[in-house]
Design a protein around this motif. Sequence first.
Motif: not given
Length: 295
Positions: A22-25, A210-212, A215-220
């Motif tokens: 996940i961090w690699g993304s 940008q919101v997405a 949100a991706y960085l926070g949730l995943f």
Amino acid sequence: MSAGNEAGHWRDVLLTALTPVIWGSTYIVTTQLLPPDRPFIAALLRVLPAGLLLVWMGGWRPRSAEWGRLLILSALNIGAFQALLFVAAYRLPGGLAAVVGACQPLLVMALAWRLDCRRPAALALWASLSGVAGMAALLLSPGSSWDGLGMLAAFGGAVAMACGTYLTRRWQLPAPVTALTGWQLTLGGLMLLPLALAVDPPLPSLGWAQVAGYAYLGLFGALLAYLLWFRGIARLSPVAVSSLGLLSPLTAVILGWALLGQALSAQSLLGMAVVLASVLAVQWSGGAPARSGRG
């Protein structure tokens, strides 16, 4: 190790490995979706909301005697690591920063040897050295820039993460993994807050993409990833966990090739194979250090 225990071990390895994948993304999400030149705001929005949500869900409060260790872990695993990571990312090519970061398993072995009188297992040691060499073959180019401050930041980030991984397992705070993750993300996020306010320009008006991304960085990238990471630290050896971190730049390279059309040379493919073999060898050894004859 019995068949049931071995199956459980590899299940823990696979679940923990999801974190660096996940961090690699993060790189591709940051460069393709987020506003530029706001690294500390990105780090803050990545960890603080996720931390507050997990603290609210966890229902655990540290006792007075536990605050000191919790603050140290939060600084090492979140605050210092995230800040140094972004300094290195802005001053070094990503490949050079990743090669420096690949020394984390070796640093964890050194800590275990120095503090616990435990020599590293030979297989884990040689596999970790091979992982650094494989990462260099995968990512380094002849024109890599060796910025001094960037190198110090990259090495400092590797030291912070190695120490955080080792001490998280050594101290074993009596908290559910949800609460322990939440408090570290929250306290680490509060440490990042002054940097975000003082260094980065204010956020512009954000679009849905940008919101997405945030949100991706926070949730995943924070909530799910750190839950799996701290769960893995509680179940696997610190060396085995830290070696899985090599999968993060590996994932970034694969995503860059698949989604951005970035080329992969024969040397890169060889380096990728060496890194994967290194990670598997450390997991096969269990990353378990052998007790020194002095102990």
